[in-house]
Write a protein that holds these residues in place. Structure first.
Motif, PDB file in Angstrom:
ATOM      1  N   GLU A  26       0.177  -1.583  -9.443  1.00 21.37           N
ATOM      2  CA  GLU A  26      -1.135  -1.251  -8.865  1.00 21.37           C
ATOM      3  C   GLU A  26      -0.986  -0.705  -7.451  1.00 21.37           C
ATOM      4  O   GLU A  26      -1.912  -0.114  -6.921  1.00 21.37           O
ATOM      5  CB  GLU A  26      -2.003  -2.505  -8.780  1.00 21.37           C
ATOM      6  CG  GLU A  26      -2.507  -3.018 -10.081  1.00 21.37           C
ATOM      7  CD  GLU A  26      -3.380  -4.258  -9.914  1.00 21.37           C
ATOM      8  OE1 GLU A  26      -3.731  -4.608  -8.775  1.00 21.37           O
ATOM      9  OE2 GLU A  26      -3.698  -4.865 -10.933  1.00 21.37           O
ATOM     10  N   LEU A  27       0.162  -0.941  -6.828  1.00 22.45           N
ATOM     11  CA  LEU A  27       0.341  -0.637  -5.415  1.00 22.45           C
ATOM     12  C   LEU A  27       1.067   0.671  -5.130  1.00 22.45           C
ATOM     13  O   LEU A  27       1.108   1.104  -3.989  1.00 22.45           O
ATOM     14  CB  LEU A  27       1.112  -1.791  -4.747  1.00 22.45           C
ATOM     15  CG  LEU A  27       0.513  -3.182  -4.949  1.00 22.45           C
ATOM     16  CD1 LEU A  27       1.435  -4.229  -4.365  1.00 22.45           C
ATOM     17  CD2 LEU A  27      -0.864  -3.255  -4.342  1.00 22.45           C
ATOM     18  N   ILE A  28       1.658   1.286  -6.142  1.00 25.16           N
ATOM     19  CA  ILE A  28       2.429   2.517  -5.940  1.00 25.16           C
ATOM     20  C   ILE A  28       1.898   3.594  -6.874  1.00 25.16           C
ATOM     21  O   ILE A  28       1.854   3.401  -8.097  1.00 25.16           O
ATOM     22  CB  ILE A  28       3.932   2.290  -6.192  1.00 25.16           C
ATOM     23  CG1 ILE A  28       4.462   1.240  -5.209  1.00 25.16           C
ATOM     24  CG2 ILE A  28       4.710   3.588  -6.064  1.00 25.16           C
ATOM     25  CD1 ILE A  28       5.888   0.836  -5.443  1.00 25.16           C
TER      26      ILE A  28
ATOM     27  N   ASN B  63      11.529   5.880  -0.334  1.00 25.49           N
ATOM     28  CA  ASN B  63      11.457   6.866   0.744  1.00 25.49           C
ATOM     29  C   ASN B  63      10.011   7.040   1.210  1.00 25.49           C
ATOM     30  O   ASN B  63       9.533   8.147   1.387  1.00 25.49           O
ATOM     31  CB  ASN B  63      12.021   8.209   0.257  1.00 25.49           C
ATOM     32  CG  ASN B  63      12.237   9.181   1.392  1.00 25.49           C
ATOM     33  OD1 ASN B  63      12.336   8.786   2.544  1.00 25.49           O
ATOM     34  ND2 ASN B  63      12.304  10.457   1.070  1.00 25.49           N
ATOM     35  N   SER B  64       9.317   5.934   1.369  1.00 25.38           N
ATOM     36  CA  SER B  64       7.911   5.967   1.747  1.00 25.38           C
ATOM     37  C   SER B  64       7.738   6.578   3.126  1.00 25.38           C
ATOM     38  O   SER B  64       8.284   6.094   4.101  1.00 25.38           O
ATOM     39  CB  SER B  64       7.345   4.542   1.736  1.00 25.38           C
ATOM     40  OG  SER B  64       6.046   4.537   2.242  1.00 25.38           O
ATOM     41  N   ALA B  65       6.970   7.657   3.171  1.00 28.13           N
ATOM     42  CA  ALA B  65       6.692   8.313   4.444  1.00 28.13           C
ATOM     43  C   ALA B  65       5.688   9.430   4.227  1.00 28.13           C
ATOM     44  O   ALA B  65       5.549   9.942   3.128  1.00 28.13           O
ATOM     45  CB  ALA B  65       7.968   8.894   5.052  1.00 28.13           C
ATOM     46  N   GLY B  66       5.033   9.788   5.292  1.00 33.09           N
ATOM     47  CA  GLY B  66       4.172  10.960   5.262  1.00 33.09           C
ATOM     48  C   GLY B  66       4.984  12.189   5.619  1.00 33.09           C
ATOM     49  O   GLY B  66       6.175  12.103   5.915  1.00 33.09           O
ATOM     50  N   SER B  67       4.350  13.327   5.601  1.00 28.07           N
ATOM     51  CA  SER B  67       5.063  14.564   5.924  1.00 28.07           C
ATOM     52  C   SER B  67       5.212  14.760   7.427  1.00 28.07           C
ATOM     53  O   SER B  67       6.046  15.530   7.864  1.00 28.07           O
ATOM     54  CB  SER B  67       4.314  15.758   5.337  1.00 28.07           C
ATOM     55  OG  SER B  67       3.085  15.936   6.025  1.00 28.07           O
ATOM     56  N   ASN B  68       4.384  14.066   8.201  1.00 27.36           N
ATOM     57  CA  ASN B  68       4.340  14.209   9.657  1.00 27.36           C
ATOM     58  C   ASN B  68       3.986  15.627  10.090  1.00 27.36           C
ATOM     59  O   ASN B  68       4.316  16.043  11.192  1.00 27.36           O
ATOM     60  CB  ASN B  68       5.657  13.770  10.313  1.00 27.36           C
ATOM     61  CG  ASN B  68       5.861  12.282  10.200  1.00 27.36           C
ATOM     62  OD1 ASN B  68       4.903  11.521  10.148  1.00 27.36           O
ATOM     63  ND2 ASN B  68       7.102  11.858  10.147  1.00 27.36           N
TER      64      ASN B  68
ATOM     65  N   GLY C 262       2.629   8.136   1.403  1.00 24.69           N
ATOM     66  CA  GLY C 262       3.051   8.970   0.292  1.00 24.69           C
ATOM     67  C   GLY C 262       3.010   8.239  -1.035  1.00 24.69           C
ATOM     68  O   GLY C 262       3.462   8.767  -2.048  1.00 24.69           O
ATOM     69  N   LEU C 263       2.483   7.014  -1.046  1.00 24.25           N
ATOM     70  CA  LEU C 263       2.506   6.181  -2.249  1.00 24.25           C
ATOM     71  C   LEU C 263       1.122   5.733  -2.705  1.00 24.25           C
ATOM     72  O   LEU C 263       1.011   4.901  -3.601  1.00 24.25           O
ATOM     73  CB  LEU C 263       3.348   4.920  -1.987  1.00 24.25           C
ATOM     74  CG  LEU C 263       4.779   5.143  -1.530  1.00 24.25           C
ATOM     75  CD1 LEU C 263       5.433   3.820  -1.182  1.00 24.25           C
ATOM     76  CD2 LEU C 263       5.577   5.883  -2.571  1.00 24.25           C
TER      77      LEU C 263
END
Length: 192
Positions: free
Chosen positions: A54-56, A82-87, A128-129
């Motif tokens: 439910e979380l990803i 590799n959780s991250a935004g694009s920045n 990103g998730l």
């Protein structure tokens, strides 16, 4: 020197044991007892098979499914390791090009839909998730999903409403829809 070294080493070992072993074990044990589903990652099983969490978020590309938010994780989408935004800032040409391409893909999948595209369908979340989309994003996709599945738009909208999660504590955030749960409900509706 020995009189200073021994207490320092004993303190180090004691702190390592408390913070690296005892505390994590205690927190894990309490979590397992008080909220076992959440402590195990909020995993979703369907017919005895693990289908996700439910979380990803997951990447759905078939037009018969609701699509979630884009993911900025790499090398594959919704990569929890590799959780991250694009920045990328709002004036970044790469972000602008990516958003335009996502809008074109949404329009191509549903050419008759002239409604404004909700922002969460074309921009990635900070992690990103994100497994959720807004009600506007779900409603935007309802005609395409209904057409692809041979359902009425009203049937699909009822499923959206049934799977809408309220604001946290009734004041924080916005109502949202978990994409995986909604897509599983669609699959069950077609079988039933």
């Amino acid at each position: 020197m020995k009189q200073h070294l021994r207490p320092a080493l004993v303190s180090l070992l004691l702190l390592c044991a408390v913070t690296g072993l005892l505390y994590p074990l205690a927190v894990t044990g309490i979590a397992q007892m008080t909220m076992p589903k959440e402590a195990k990652g909020s995993l979703i099983e369907e017919k005895g098979q693990l289908v996700g969490s439910e979380l990803i978020g997951q990447s759905f590309t078939s037009p018969k499914y609701f699509w979630g938010r884009p993911s900025a994780t790499g090398p594959m989408s919704h990569n929890a390791a590799n959780s991250a935004g694009s920045n990328q800032g709002p004036l970044n040409p790469a972000l602008e090009a990516a958003v335009k391409a996502r809008i074109e893909a949404l329009r191509a999948a549903d050419p008759g839909n002239t409604a404004p595209v909700p922002v969460d369908l074309v921009t990635a979340s900070a992690s990103g998730l994100d497994p959720h989309i807004s009600l506007a994003a779900a409603r935007y996709q309802a005609p395409r999903v209904a057409r692809e599945r041979g359902l009425s738009v009203k049937e699909v909208q009822r499923l959206i409403e049934a799977h809408t999660e309220p604001m946290d504590l009734r004041v924080l955030g916005e109502p949202r829809v978990n994409v995986l749960r909604l897509n599983l409900a669609l699959d069950r509706a077609r079988q039933g």
